[in-house]
Design a protein around this motif. Structure first.
Motif, short mmCIF file in Angstrom:
data_model
loop_
_atom_site.label_atom_id
_atom_site.label_comp_id
_atom_site.label_asym_id
_atom_site.label_seq_id
_atom_site.Cartn_x
_atom_site.Cartn_y
_atom_site.Cartn_z
N PHE A 1 26.80 43.89 -71.92
CA PHE A 1 26.71 42.48 -72.31
C PHE A 1 26.12 42.33 -73.70
O PHE A 1 25.16 43.01 -74.07
N ASN A 2 26.73 41.42 -74.47
CA ASN A 2 26.26 41.09 -75.80
C ASN A 2 26.57 39.62 -76.02
O ASN A 2 27.68 39.17 -75.73
N LEU A 3 25.59 38.86 -76.52
CA LEU A 3 25.75 37.41 -76.63
C LEU A 3 26.95 37.03 -77.50
O LEU A 3 27.74 36.15 -77.14
N THR A 4 27.12 37.72 -78.63
CA THR A 4 28.26 37.43 -79.50
C THR A 4 29.57 37.71 -78.79
O THR A 4 30.52 36.91 -78.86
N GLY A 5 29.63 38.84 -78.09
CA GLY A 5 30.83 39.18 -77.35
C GLY A 5 31.14 38.19 -76.24
O GLY A 5 32.31 37.84 -76.01
N VAL A 6 30.10 37.71 -75.57
CA VAL A 6 30.28 36.73 -74.49
C VAL A 6 30.83 35.42 -75.05
O VAL A 6 31.74 34.80 -74.45
N VAL A 7 30.32 34.98 -76.19
CA VAL A 7 30.80 33.74 -76.82
C VAL A 7 32.27 33.90 -77.23
O VAL A 7 33.09 33.01 -76.99
N LEU A 8 32.60 35.03 -77.82
CA LEU A 8 33.97 35.27 -78.27
C LEU A 8 34.96 35.28 -77.10
O LEU A 8 36.02 34.64 -77.15
N ILE A 9 34.61 35.99 -76.02
CA ILE A 9 35.53 36.07 -74.89
C ILE A 9 35.62 34.73 -74.16
O ILE A 9 36.66 34.37 -73.60
N SER A 10 34.54 33.94 -74.18
CA SER A 10 34.57 32.61 -73.56
C SER A 10 35.50 31.67 -74.31
O SER A 10 36.27 30.91 -73.70
N LEU A 11 35.45 31.72 -75.65
CA LEU A 11 36.36 30.91 -76.45
C LEU A 11 37.81 31.36 -76.24
O LEU A 11 38.73 30.54 -76.20
N ALA A 12 38.00 32.68 -76.11
CA ALA A 12 39.34 33.21 -75.84
C ALA A 12 39.88 32.69 -74.51
O ALA A 12 41.07 32.37 -74.39
N LEU A 13 39.01 32.57 -73.52
CA LEU A 13 39.43 32.07 -72.21
C LEU A 13 39.88 30.61 -72.29
O LEU A 13 40.85 30.22 -71.65
N CYS A 14 39.14 29.80 -73.06
CA CYS A 14 39.49 28.38 -73.20
C CYS A 14 40.88 28.24 -73.83
O CYS A 14 41.71 27.45 -73.37
N ALA A 15 41.13 29.01 -74.90
CA ALA A 15 42.43 28.96 -75.56
C ALA A 15 43.52 29.49 -74.62
O ALA A 15 44.63 28.93 -74.55
N LEU B 1 35.91 43.06 -78.08
CA LEU B 1 35.75 44.46 -77.67
C LEU B 1 34.86 45.24 -78.64
O LEU B 1 34.43 46.34 -78.32
N GLY B 2 34.62 44.66 -79.80
CA GLY B 2 33.66 45.27 -80.70
C GLY B 2 32.23 45.09 -80.23
O GLY B 2 31.31 45.76 -80.71
N TYR B 3 32.04 44.16 -79.27
CA TYR B 3 30.69 43.86 -78.76
C TYR B 3 30.58 44.12 -77.26
O TYR B 3 29.48 44.30 -76.74
N LEU B 4 31.72 44.10 -76.55
CA LEU B 4 31.72 44.32 -75.10
C LEU B 4 32.61 45.52 -74.78
O LEU B 4 33.54 45.82 -75.52
N ASN B 5 32.32 46.19 -73.65
CA ASN B 5 33.27 47.22 -73.22
C ASN B 5 34.37 46.56 -72.38
O ASN B 5 34.29 45.39 -72.01
N TYR B 6 35.42 47.31 -72.10
CA TYR B 6 36.60 46.73 -71.45
C TYR B 6 36.32 46.17 -70.05
O TYR B 6 36.80 45.09 -69.71
N PRO B 7 35.53 46.86 -69.18
CA PRO B 7 35.24 46.28 -67.86
C PRO B 7 34.57 44.91 -67.94
O PRO B 7 34.89 44.01 -67.16
N THR B 8 33.67 44.72 -68.91
CA THR B 8 33.01 43.43 -69.06
C THR B 8 34.01 42.36 -69.48
O THR B 8 33.99 41.23 -68.97
N GLN B 9 34.89 42.72 -70.40
CA GLN B 9 35.90 41.77 -70.86
C GLN B 9 36.81 41.34 -69.71
O GLN B 9 37.15 40.16 -69.57
N VAL B 10 37.20 42.30 -68.88
CA VAL B 10 38.08 42.01 -67.75
C VAL B 10 37.41 41.06 -66.77
O VAL B 10 38.03 40.14 -66.23
#
Length: 312
Positions: free
Chosen positions: A208-222, A148-157
């Motif tokens: 969208f932010n590349l770092t934020g996308v990578v972080l949320i993708s790893l979170a999804l896998c876990a 959330l430091g790199y993405l806004n909440y709608p993108t994260q959702v």
């Protein structure tokens, strides 16, 4: 012959054997309860699904589903609002892991309080399983909060709603499940619909932010692994929701505290939050409280209906 008859076992009723001794005129009665005989309420209570003091086992399956889904939507709507509100505090974005530490601390306290209120307080799930779940929980929540430091909440959702596919993959490898063509098609259609929505609305709401996308993708896998491990552990050992929350998040609290201490990330976060106690600790308490209520309903969904339906 008379003595042999007197010394022979007599069965007065099914499942009961009486041993008669004529010289002492005493009886030894051995009773074996039948399978159909009712168990004591204390033992039977461990099979109940209790959420926030409410026994869902008394309701029908559709009613259980409606209650759980309503709880998830209501509490996580507030949870998401408060989560983004905390990160809107200027200067707080680098402290996502510290927020996770505070959140885990509150979850542990809430879980301990709830566990003291239930009748059966025994730990049923093995400690090794909790250590794995705690590690995965730290990963998914820490990475999610940090993103959330790199993405806004709608993108994260949007990204988090696409975790149906990794959950299905996790179900195949972890639990040996087999999904039919309807389940696979539904998951693919939902994911494609979300991607279409993202592409159509990417210039309006999502950030969208590349770092934020990578972080949320790893979170999804876990996150995908967690649901399947929790489902398998809770069904195998019949653990309660409060037990799962208490041990998972208290062990996770130790993990994060150790990590922040080693990386020197604890002191700056404490200093910042002490200057803004209401906007940080105050919001974090409400954020954690609604999250705890929400996770209780999620765990009930997982235990009753399985990880795939809970994620859907």
């Amino acid at each position: 012959e008379k003595q042999a008859e007197d010394n022979s076992p007599e069965c007065s009723e099914p499942g009961t054997m009486d041993l008669k001794f004529p010289s002492s005129r005493k009886y030894i009665s051995i009773s074996v309860p039948s399978k159909s005989q009712a168990m004591s309420p204390h033992i039977k209570s461990v099979d109940d699904v209790v959420v926030l003091g409410m026994n869902l086992s008394k309701f029908s399956k559709p009613t259980q589903f409606f209650i759980c889904v309503s709880g998830v939507f209501m509490f996580y709507l507030i949870y998401g609002y408060l989560q983004e509100l905390i990160f809107s505090v200027e200067g707080f974005k680098p402290f996502g892991w510290y927020l996770t530490l505070v959140q885990f601390g509150f979850y542990s306290i809430f879980g301990l309080i709830e566990l003291q209120l239930i009748q059966d307080k025994r730990r049923r799930i093995p400690g090794k399983t909790y250590m794995i779940i705690a590690f995965l929980t730290v990963g998914t929540m820490g990475l999610s909060n940090t993103s959330l430091g790199y993405l806004n909440y709608p993108t994260q959702v949007i990204f988090k709603c696409c975790k149906l596919i990794p959950v299905m993959i996790g179900g195949v490898f972890i639990q040996g499940k087999r999904y039919n063509i309807v389940d696979v098609s539904a998951a693919l259609c939902m994911s494609l619909g979300l991607i279409w929505f993202t592409l159509a609305d990417s210039t309006v709401a999502p950030n969208f932010n590349l770092t934020g996308v990578v972080l949320i993708s790893l979170a999804l896998c876990a996150d995908a692994v967690i649901g399947n491990v929790q489902e398998k552990a809770m069904k195998l050992h019949n653990g309660s929701n409060s037990e799962m929350v208490l041990y998972s998040y208290s062990i996770g609290f130790v993990y994060i505290l150790f990590g922040l201490t080693c990386t020197s990330g604890l002191s700056p976060a404490v200093t910042f939050c002490s200057k803004h106690p209401v906007q940080t600790y105050g919001y974090a308490f409400l954020f954690s409280l609604t999250g705890y209520f929400g996770i209780s309903f999620v765990l009930a969904l997982i235990k009753i209906f399985g990880a795939l339906l809970a994620v859907t």
